[in-house]
Design a protein around this motif. Structure first.
Motif, mmCIF file in Angstrom:
data_model
loop_
_atom_site.group_PDB
_atom_site.id
_atom_site.type_symbol
_atom_site.label_atom_id
_atom_site.label_comp_id
_atom_site.label_asym_id
_atom_site.label_seq_id
_atom_site.Cartn_x
_atom_site.Cartn_y
_atom_site.Cartn_z
ATOM 1 N N UNK A 169 -39.226 44.109 99.007
ATOM 2 C CA UNK A 169 -40.455 43.518 99.532
ATOM 3 C C UNK A 169 -41.434 44.642 99.878
ATOM 4 N N UNK A 170 -42.706 44.437 99.564
ATOM 5 C CA UNK A 170 -43.732 45.457 99.813
ATOM 6 C C UNK A 170 -43.908 45.710 101.304
ATOM 7 N N UNK A 171 -43.948 46.996 101.684
ATOM 8 C CA UNK A 171 -44.117 47.353 103.093
ATOM 9 C C UNK A 171 -45.529 46.996 103.555
ATOM 10 N N UNK A 172 -45.634 46.494 104.784
ATOM 11 C CA UNK A 172 -46.917 46.083 105.346
ATOM 12 C C UNK A 172 -47.400 47.128 106.352
ATOM 13 N N UNK A 173 -48.730 47.288 106.444
ATOM 14 C CA UNK A 173 -49.341 48.221 107.380
ATOM 15 C C UNK A 173 -50.424 47.487 108.178
ATOM 16 N N UNK A 233 -63.953 43.696 104.593
ATOM 17 C CA UNK A 233 -64.049 43.330 103.183
ATOM 18 C C UNK A 233 -63.394 44.377 102.286
ATOM 19 N N UNK A 234 -63.635 45.642 102.611
ATOM 20 C CA UNK A 234 -63.111 46.723 101.783
ATOM 21 C C UNK A 234 -61.583 46.725 101.763
ATOM 22 N N UNK A 235 -60.959 46.500 102.931
ATOM 23 C CA UNK A 235 -59.506 46.604 103.013
ATOM 24 C C UNK A 235 -58.800 45.384 102.437
ATOM 25 N N UNK A 236 -59.577 44.383 102.033
ATOM 26 C CA UNK A 236 -58.950 43.283 101.285
ATOM 27 C C UNK A 236 -58.440 43.768 99.938
ATOM 28 N N UNK A 237 -58.955 44.909 99.475
ATOM 29 C CA UNK A 237 -58.471 45.491 98.214
ATOM 30 C C UNK A 237 -57.075 46.086 98.347
ATOM 31 N N UNK A 238 -56.602 46.270 99.582
ATOM 32 C CA UNK A 238 -55.258 46.804 99.817
ATOM 33 C C UNK A 238 -54.364 45.645 100.252
ATOM 34 N N UNK A 239 -53.559 45.156 99.327
ATOM 35 C CA UNK A 239 -52.779 43.942 99.598
ATOM 36 C C UNK A 239 -51.767 44.134 100.711
ATOM 37 N N UNK A 240 -51.337 45.394 100.953
ATOM 38 C CA UNK A 240 -50.294 45.620 101.942
ATOM 39 C C UNK A 240 -50.853 45.875 103.343
ATOM 40 N N UNK A 241 -52.184 45.733 103.516
ATOM 41 C CA UNK A 241 -52.831 46.089 104.782
ATOM 42 C C UNK A 241 -53.358 44.845 105.500
ATOM 43 N N UNK A 242 -53.098 44.778 106.814
ATOM 44 C CA UNK A 242 -53.753 43.802 107.690
ATOM 45 C C UNK A 242 -54.748 44.567 108.552
ATOM 46 N N UNK A 243 -56.016 44.189 108.500
ATOM 47 C CA UNK A 243 -57.059 44.892 109.243
ATOM 48 C C UNK A 243 -57.517 44.041 110.430
ATOM 49 N N UNK A 244 -57.375 44.602 111.642
ATOM 50 C CA UNK A 244 -57.837 43.955 112.868
ATOM 51 C C UNK A 244 -59.100 44.684 113.319
ATOM 52 N N UNK A 245 -60.171 43.955 113.640
ATOM 53 C CA UNK A 245 -61.426 44.598 114.037
ATOM 54 C C UNK A 245 -61.783 44.222 115.475
ATOM 55 N N UNK A 246 -62.458 45.162 116.139
ATOM 56 C CA UNK A 246 -62.923 44.916 117.503
ATOM 57 C C UNK A 246 -64.071 45.863 117.818
ATOM 58 N N UNK A 247 -64.955 45.435 118.705
ATOM 59 C CA UNK A 247 -66.044 46.305 119.171
ATOM 60 C C UNK A 247 -65.686 47.012 120.474
ATOM 61 N N UNK A 248 -64.510 46.712 121.027
ATOM 62 C CA UNK A 248 -64.129 47.194 122.354
ATOM 63 C C UNK A 248 -62.857 48.041 122.279
ATOM 64 N N UNK A 294 -63.027 56.285 100.508
ATOM 65 C CA UNK A 294 -62.434 55.823 101.763
ATOM 66 C C UNK A 294 -61.076 55.176 101.508
ATOM 67 N N UNK A 295 -60.951 54.397 100.436
ATOM 68 C CA UNK A 295 -59.658 53.781 100.120
ATOM 69 C C UNK A 295 -58.598 54.840 99.833
ATOM 70 N N UNK A 296 -58.985 55.901 99.117
ATOM 71 C CA UNK A 296 -58.034 56.995 98.846
ATOM 72 C C UNK A 296 -57.587 57.650 100.146
ATOM 73 N N UNK A 297 -58.543 57.927 101.041
ATOM 74 C CA UNK A 297 -58.216 58.565 102.323
ATOM 75 C C UNK A 297 -57.294 57.674 103.140
ATOM 76 N N UNK A 298 -57.572 56.367 103.166
ATOM 77 C CA UNK A 298 -56.742 55.445 103.954
ATOM 78 C C UNK A 298 -55.320 55.378 103.392
ATOM 79 N N UNK A 299 -55.206 55.308 102.053
ATOM 80 C CA UNK A 299 -53.856 55.288 101.460
ATOM 81 C C UNK A 299 -53.088 56.545 101.842
ATOM 82 N N UNK A 300 -53.755 57.695 101.739
ATOM 83 C CA UNK A 300 -53.075 58.952 102.082
ATOM 84 C C UNK A 300 -52.730 59.001 103.561
ATOM 85 N N UNK A 301 -53.596 58.487 104.412
ATOM 86 C CA UNK A 301 -53.324 58.473 105.849
ATOM 87 C C UNK A 301 -52.119 57.594 106.158
ATOM 88 N N UNK A 302 -52.026 56.439 105.503
ATOM 89 C CA UNK A 302 -50.880 55.547 105.728
ATOM 90 C C UNK A 302 -49.591 56.193 105.243
#
Length: 428
Positions: free
Chosen positions: A1-5, A22-37, A114-122
């Motif tokens: 099973x694909x690992x989730x981040x 919207x951008x991180x929807x291109x990464x199927x294994x990523x759940x993105x939570x957003x907040x202003x605080x 940015x997608x390349x940097x995020x993949x490498x960071x993960x």
């Protein structure tokens, strides 16, 4: 099973958060939570593991680098990135140098970059967590072993008659440790790559050559597995040492150091023996024991040919033809003639003996790569067997500053200048 981040994105501008979502929807294994605080992000961190935080630098309540310094202290294995449009570069550089952030990204960003940097960071965060987990496991095993030894000493003193039974229990424990080592081999190889990328890349290339040579040398079962393991770790004795000439004794004896680490430290004696003797010469003039001919283990003779060939190509900048000529010239002196003959057969059948070296800037559509292209941090950028297209050349130009520098990349000459359709290339 694909690992989730899980990623948390923090910014006081809602449109920025929506763009990241919207951008991180291109990464199927990523759940993105957003907040202003940022304080809401802190509450999320308390409740669930988070792999990556992307944080704006200037926010009303707290600066990005100050918040990420707090995250580093409480959650050290959560990778941290600052995104900014106008912050002081000196502040951000200082934050990176102190280890508070992994990277900072300037607004507006390039989506693909940015997608390349995020993949490498993960990937970076996963490796850090795996490393830490392995260290904790090793500490626990060492503690268990210390306790076992204490109990064993007491048993030997009280009941000599139970010695045989105790030895059998120790053997079972060793067998379990060996099994654990095999499962950890790929992780340990990645750790070597993390600390000394040239050795890590070299080991992986040699292991691939070994895998291709195994059927030609008719190796099976444990012999084949031991050769592959030795290929991954044959230069482990060099890890942590720079090849500057300041440590000539250590460099000269790295094969013996490697044997000790694998045989004594890891309990893999057969693999350690292969590593020890892969610097012997076929005529008996090599190191460390001056073995000759078939007295040298077959796996060591195979490893010597493949390891030295790889260094000639990737470190010394020799062409395939020149490296092969050196092997043939020194057959029976340095190398086992049978191994050299089989390796020549492998290169001939793969077409590499007819290859040519082309600088990165001279790659053209239709050329077929025969070797991988890596980024400077070791991440694979383009795999071998890729047919170059105009689209790929644009990608290479965009990431040229990040690509590992080499004198040239080997291509199949029959593909030079050919008319190749975009759908025929192997996707990177």
């Amino acid at each position: 099973m694909e690992e989730r981040f899980t990623i948390i994105a923090i910014d006081d501008e809602e449109n920025i958060l929506k763009a990241l979502k919207r951008l991180f929807r291109n990464l199927s294994m990523v759940e993105c939570i957003t907040t202003t605080d940022p304080y809401e992000a802190e509450e999320i961190l308390k409740k669930q593991p988070v792999d990556l935080i992307i944080c704006d630098e200037r926010m009303p309540k707290v600066s990005g680098h100050a918040f990420l310094a707090f995250v580093k202290e409480r959650y050290p294995f959560t990778v941290r990135i600052i995104i900014t449009g106008y912050s002081d570069p000196e502040v951000l550089t200082s934050a990176i140098n102190r280890g508070e952030v992994y990277r900072f990204i300037q607004k507006p960003w390039d989506d693909e970059e940015l997608l390349v940097i995020v993949r490498r960071a993960l990937e970076h965060g996963k490796l850090l967590r795996d490393h830490n987990r392995l260290e904790e496991e090793l500490k626990r095993k060492n503690h268990e072993l210390e306790q076992m030894n204490n109990k064993l000493e007491a048993l030997v003193q009280r009941r000599t008659s139970e010695l045989q039974k105790t030895l059998e229990l120790l053997k079972d424990s060793r067998d379990r440790a060996v099994g654990g080592f095999r499962k950890s081999a790929n992780l340990l190889s990645s750790m070597i790559h993390l600390f000394q990328r040239d050795i890590g890349n070299h080991a992986r290339r040699v292991a691939l050559l070994c895998e291709q040579m195994i059927p030609l040398m008719q190796l099976q079962g444990e012999d084949a597995r031991n050769l592959m393991m030795a290929a991954y770790f044959h230069e482990i004795g060099k890890v942590g040492r720079q090849d500057t000439g300041d440590e000539p004794v250590a460099q000269e004896h790295y094969a013996e150091i490697g044997e000790n680490l694998i045989s004594q430290g890891m309990g893999m004696k057969d693999i350690g023996t292969i590593i020890r003797h892969h610097r012997e010469h076929f005529d008996g003039s090599g190191q460390p024991d001056g073995l000759a001919g078939e007295a040298i283990p077959l796996a060591s003779r195979i490893l010597k040919v493949l390891a030295e060939y790889d260094w000639m190509i990737h470190r010394d900048g020799k062409s395939v033809q020149d490296a092969l000529a050196f092997l043939l010239q020194h057959s029976e002196q340095l190398y086992d003639p049978l191994v050299v003959t089989r390796f020549h057969q492998l290169l001939r059948e793969s077409g590499e003996t007819n290859s040519s070296s082309v600088p990165l800037k001279d790659l053209k559509p239709g050329m077929e790569l025969m070797s991988d292209i890596f980024l400077k941090d070791g991440v694979l950028f383009l795999p071998g067997k890729t047919v170059i297209t105009a689209e790929i050349l644009e990608r290479i130009d965009r990431f040229r500053d990040l690509i590992e520098e080499r004198k040239g990349y080997y291509i199949r000459p029959e593909h030079e200048g050919s008319d190749t359709h975009a759908g025929e290339q192997k996707k990177p």
